[in-house]
Design an enzyme around this catalytic site. Structure first.
Site, PDB file in Angstrom:
ATOM      1  CG  ASP A   1      51.151  40.159  56.698  1.00  0.00           C
ATOM      2  OD1 ASP A   1      49.909  40.154  56.631  1.00  0.00           O
ATOM      3  OD2 ASP A   1      51.784  40.288  57.767  1.00  0.00           O
TER       4      ASP A   1
ATOM      5  CD  GLU B   1      47.482  42.889  54.908  1.00  0.00           C
ATOM      6  OE1 GLU B   1      46.388  42.470  55.335  1.00  0.00           O
ATOM      7  OE2 GLU B   1      48.565  42.553  55.417  1.00  0.00           O
TER       8      GLU B   1
END
Length: 698
Positions: A348, A384
């Site tokens: 993330d 990401e």
């Protein structure tokens, strides 16, 4: 309890609480503490039964060994040191701290002002000092026995070219499935149950990507609104499975799930959040890292170390530039691979991990450490590729072996199919694996993780059912979530009884998923898209641990599920659609090309066509790269038509061909095979594919 530390003079290399078979070794990092106390608790966690200073310090590692205590022991730490917020130090021994290396977390965190190191409401704000004991409200770590029977289980290590990812949520996947036993719904064991395994194997996915399953918190403001942190992007324990997903009190339930997935050939990937923690800004609670060594664990503002430096939008940024914090992240990753047998990770806000102090550096310490690690370099790593800090958007900027979520693929595919002008050239880039972003530094054509929907944003069904977001249930007056979704309700906002709209939505969903499956790169499917799952127009369901966020199995479209199953098989059966290296449009010495683009009349695309903003059809001839005289199975013609019905002249490719139509997403039988003449009609809003008839070389 009359316990003492052993006088044995040894230091185990592991941090955390390590059970040896005769006792437990405790070790924790703090560079600026003056004393660290180990606190032990009763079985119910309510009574502190012992408090002992850790006796040994070597460098910045504090440790001690206690004979006779083992699995099931509840514990935490208290850290003594300077309370000097102006210089980034926030030690407060009144606050019980969770071990950053805890393998299991017990109890429920009860939000109370005592959890904060400063006195809430004080005129001095976060410069004040709170003397209340937080232990009655705080979770505790639990000593674990790592023993587990992995007999018969082997790592899969499937190549990226054969990978199809399915993003899923433990609770969302299992809470309403009629075949999952009630007592297993919402748990790891529910994910490993026969109905879920059967669905995924029939669908044909090769890897399941679990949304955060490391121990996380429900934010205080959500609890006060009777909501939950459903998605889980507020990690507090990087080594512990989230307790809400356990049926009992053993972390081996997670291992059972992994072993079951591996037994049917499905890899398990984890969405991990190492960019920040659940403690928030300097005005957040003192639960673990802040109390152990705030200055080391978190990035501080360069000119005002009182304040945390935030590139994540959550109030803090984990300081992976610090060697011991970087070690914690690497230890956590190695733990999930080596002990829990995970096959890979999706990071993330991964740009934060690549920041050397402030700026992103693709040659930074985090990436170097990953690439030279013999355990981690061989698993699947997905970034990401952005954060919210300056210069944070880094799509294409990560080094091998990282793959990257490609949000431009999502946006461009959505825009093409809803009829935006000028999308043909950018869609061509996406079909080829986005070479503008990824064809450098010897990166593979599988560097792009392609998606048309994900947990963050509209589901596929909502992309064709809503023109605007509808996040009212989140309690933020619909201000949260993206407003630019490139969606189209196709004539009605939300559910409708209009059969024409229903069929049009189904046709567009089929075309969008087909685009995903025929494009070079690695496809990722959002769990529930195959069912026709809707979140009622909510594109930010992070706090919706209810029917909005869960998959609606009762409303599953069985016909669309079958289409998706056959579509995934279609990709698997055709290596030409999933190649390792980027395709070259220049002829080789034999005059063969790997990729060529054509207009509807069969002539090659020219500059005028590429710049025609009204063009809604694209036709590609693709050949298997580097195959020389490729067999017919190594060639395919793809036609994507976002406009009305259109007659086309089929291209010859590398020689004269007679073509078989093998895919038509607009047909009643999309995968029926029929011969095509030199010309064929491409239906509106469809993806059509042709392969050479055997023996049709001219």
């Amino acid at each position: 309890m009359n316990l003492t530390f052993s006088e044995l003079d040894f230091m185990k290399p592991e941090l955390g609480a390590e059970y040896t078979g005769q006792g437990t070794h405790f070790a924790v990092f703090s560079a600026h503490a003056e004393k660290i106390e180990l606190c032990l608790f009763s079985e119910d966690g309510r009574e502190e039964t012992a408090r002992m200073p850790l006796p040994k310090r070597e460098g910045d590692i504090w440790s001690g060994y206690i004979e006779g205590i083992g699995p099931g022991t509840l514990y935490g730490y208290r850290a003594h040191g300077p309370y000097d917020p102006h210089n980034g130090h926030r030690f407060n021994p009144n606050k019980l701290l969770l071990d950053p290396y805890a393998k299991l977390v017990a109890g429920d965190l009860i939000w109370d002002d005592a959890l904060f190191g400063y006195t809430i409401g004080s005129p001095e704000g976060d410069l004040s000092f709170d003397e209340r004991d937080s232990a009655p409200f705080m979770v505790k770590g639990v000593v674990q026995d790592p023993t587990f029977d992995w007999a018969g289980e082997e790592a899969i290590r499937r190549p990226w070219t054969e990978t199809i990812i399915y993003e899923s949520h433990v609770r969302g996947m299992t809470m309403t499935h009629p075949g999952v036993p009630d007592e297993l719904r919402g748990t790891f064991l529910g994910m490993a149950s026969d109905p879920i395994i059967e669905h995924l194997t029939k669908l044909g996915v090769s890897a399941i990507e679990l949304m955060p399953v490391q121990y996380f918190l429900d934010d205080r403001y959500l609890v006060e609104r009777n909501l939950r942190n459903y998605w889980g992007y507020q990690t507090l324990g990087f080594f512990a499975p989230h307790d809400r997903y356990l049926k009992g009190d053993r972390f081996t339930e997670f291992k059972t799930m992994v072993k079951r997935f591996h037994s049917v050939g499905i890899e398990v990937l984890m969405d991990v959040v190492y960019n920040h923690t659940a403690e928030g800004s300097e005005r957040g609670p003192t639960l673990s890292f802040r109390g152990l060594d705030n200055f080391s664990y978190y990035r501080q503002s360069p000119d005002k170390p009182r304040h945390t430096y935030d590139t994540t939008g959550t109030g803090n940024t984990l300081n992976v530039a610090h060697p011991l914090v970087l070690r914690m992240v690497l230890d956590s990753l190695r733990y999930w691979v080596g002990v829990m047998h995970i096959d890979g990770f999706r990071f993330d806000l991964a740009s934060t991990l690549g920041r050397e102090y402030m700026e992103f550096d693709r040659e930074g310490g985090f990436f170097d450490a990953i690439r030279q690690d013999p355990i981690l370099a061989g698993v699947k790593l997905i970034a990401e590729p952005w954060d919210v800090g300056e210069g944070g958007y880094q799509l294409g900027g990560f080094p091998p072996p990282f793959r990257e979520w490609n949000d431009r693929f999502r946006d461009d595919v959505r825009r093409f199919w809803k009829g935006d002008g000028g999308m043909v050239p950018v869609l061509a880039e996406r079909i080829l694996g986005s070479p503008v972003q990824f064809r450098h530094s010897d990166r593979a054509a599988t560097s792009s993780i392609n998606l048309v929907s994900a947990h963050d944003g509209f589901t596929l069904m909502d992309t064709v059912s809503y023109g605007e977001k509808h996040n009212e249930a989140n309690g933020e007056e619909n201000r949260d979530g993206h407003s630019d979704n490139h969606s189209d309700n196709m004539g009605a906002e939300g559910p409708t009884d209009n059969r024409e709209i229903i069929e049009a939505r189904k046709r567009r969903r089929a075309a969008m998923l087909a685009t995903l499956m025929i494009s070079q790169g690695v496809p990722m499917v959002l769990g529930g898209d195959e069912l026709g799952n809707s979140q009622q127009g909510n594109n930010n369901a992070y706090c919706q641990d209810n029917e909005i966020g869960w998959l609606d199995w009762s409303g599953a479209d069985d016909g669309f599920v079958d289409f998706c199953r056959k579509l995934l098989a279609f990709r698997k059966d055709r290596p030409v659609l999933r190649q390792e290296r980027f395709l070259d449009g220049e002829p080789d010495e034999n005059g063969r090309v790997e990729i060529a683009w054509y207009k509807a009349d069969g002539s090659p695309m020219d500059e005028d066509a590429w710049h025609d903003a009204e063009l809604r059809l694209i036709c590609a001839y693709i050949c298997r790269a580097g195959q020389g005289e490729a067999p017919p199975a190594g060639e395919i013609v793809l036609v994507l038509n976002a406009g009305g019905d259109c007659e086309i002249a089929l291209p010859h490719g590398n020689g004269s061909r007679r073509w078989l139509r093998v895919l038509d997403t607009a047909a009643d039988e999309p995968f029926g095979m029929r011969a095509s003449a030199d010309r064929d009609t491409i239906p509106a809003q469809s993806v059509v594919a042709f392969v050479p008839q055997e023996g049709s070389n001219g």
